[in-house]
Design a protein around this motif. Sequence first.
Motif, short mmCIF file in Angstrom:
data_model
loop_
_atom_site.label_atom_id
_atom_site.label_comp_id
_atom_site.label_asym_id
_atom_site.label_seq_id
_atom_site.Cartn_x
_atom_site.Cartn_y
_atom_site.Cartn_z
N GLN A 236 -57.62 -45.60 24.55
CA GLN A 236 -58.27 -44.30 24.40
C GLN A 236 -58.42 -43.89 22.93
O GLN A 236 -58.77 -42.76 22.63
N ASN A 288 -57.82 -34.59 18.95
CA ASN A 288 -57.29 -33.79 20.06
C ASN A 288 -56.11 -34.47 20.76
O ASN A 288 -55.94 -34.34 21.98
N CYS A 292 -55.47 -32.19 24.18
CA CYS A 292 -56.21 -32.84 25.29
C CYS A 292 -55.48 -34.06 25.83
O CYS A 292 -56.09 -34.92 26.46
N ASP A 294 -53.28 -34.64 28.28
CA ASP A 294 -53.33 -34.85 29.74
C ASP A 294 -54.72 -35.29 30.18
O ASP A 294 -54.87 -36.21 31.00
N ALA A 295 -55.74 -34.64 29.64
CA ALA A 295 -57.11 -34.98 30.03
C ALA A 295 -57.49 -36.39 29.60
O ALA A 295 -58.18 -37.10 30.32
N LEU A 296 -57.03 -36.79 28.43
CA LEU A 296 -57.35 -38.13 27.92
C LEU A 296 -56.78 -39.22 28.83
O LEU A 296 -57.42 -40.24 29.07
N SER A 298 -55.99 -38.87 32.04
CA SER A 298 -56.45 -38.78 33.43
C SER A 298 -57.96 -38.94 33.56
O SER A 298 -58.51 -38.83 34.64
N SER A 299 -58.64 -39.26 32.45
CA SER A 299 -60.10 -39.33 32.46
C SER A 299 -60.62 -40.53 33.24
O SER A 299 -61.75 -40.54 33.70
N HIS A 301 -60.95 -42.62 36.43
CA HIS A 301 -60.77 -42.40 37.86
C HIS A 301 -59.94 -43.51 38.51
O HIS A 301 -59.43 -43.34 39.60
N GLN A 303 -57.13 -44.74 37.33
CA GLN A 303 -55.86 -44.74 36.62
C GLN A 303 -54.81 -45.51 37.41
O GLN A 303 -54.64 -45.32 38.62
N SER A 308 -49.23 -43.21 36.05
CA SER A 308 -48.82 -41.97 36.72
C SER A 308 -47.30 -41.89 36.81
O SER A 308 -46.71 -40.83 36.55
N LYS A 318 -46.96 -29.90 23.95
CA LYS A 318 -48.18 -29.28 24.47
C LYS A 318 -48.93 -28.50 23.39
O LYS A 318 -50.08 -28.10 23.61
#
Length: 347
Positions: A236, A288, A292, A294-296, A298-299, A301, A303, A308, A318
């Motif tokens: 990422q 970010n 960001c 968490d979003a990075l 979980s981006s 699909h 995963q 996890s 955070k």
Amino acid sequence: MQVGAQILCTVLLLKPGTWTRNLARILRKVFLEKFSLVGMKHIDLTPKDVKALLSSEAKQDPAALEAHSSYLTSGSSLVLCLQRQNAVKKLLDLLGPEDPKEAQAANQFFWRAQYGHSLIHNGFYGSTSYWVAVRDVKLFFPEGLCVAGHPSLDGQEICTVAPDPTACLEIDKQYRLVKREARRQLNLPGPEQSQTLECSQLSVLCQATCLILPEASLWKVSPPPYLVLLERLIGQGFLVTGARLTTMDKPRACFISAVLSATDREAPVMCSQLLKGTCLIIAAQRDNAVVCFDALLSSDHCQKQAVSDCMKQLLYPKTEKQAEELLCVLFDSLTSDSSYQIEIQDP
């Protein structure tokens, strides 16, 4: 060199330009060969360190000595202490010849064949004998290793289960995280060279973060599931800017828990988690990286379950303020290719 089924330690040094974007892949190779990781830290080698690592032939050649010293002091290295049966010989067998061209000709799966470019930029240093390994462990890990006592270590007066002196409770009051004013061009081979940019070219969105993987997420299976998380982070666009293996003492665990806990009830649970054994601490950066995170992760699909599962154990900031507090209490420096540096605050 000692022979037989003896549990020994050896040192593997990942040279500048080899590891910051390849750390997960290299660690996967380490674990697949049944090594245990009992020490890890990033370091900036000094000319004295370089001279200690070189062969007598290289030290007697002024041009070779200068070339090695110039390269090895041009950026940050990562040093690992590895443990397994006949660790010294096994590691040397995996690395292959010091010249990557010879390694490629002999076996394309030698580690130097895969990561080396020349006799100077050959990717790795490995302890060349049992006694050299003992010297290397004492040189790079004077504070001790993250492993219970063992006769082979006790006999050589190598400390074990020692708290990391770098991570000091009071360090956050003395240091601050700042962006570098200028970037130093590293003397690196291949594509890594183009990754060094001037500070003015760096994105204003770039953030530094700190990830803590407690004991429960590290050693349940081999290779450990956190490698999938590291692979995903690097995929990422994260750049690893610091790494260390450490054991937490209670004051540090309580401080980290207070910084990261959302409620008073969470803090004791988190503190207990940190005190259960060894922790792997990673510093990393990208745009970010904090806000960001968490979003990075979980981006995608698709995963993987391992990511996890590892995320459930992972401790991370955070906010940028939390990230700075953790970085300044857990590191005294970041790698030379980091966009940030840790500085002593004015009194």
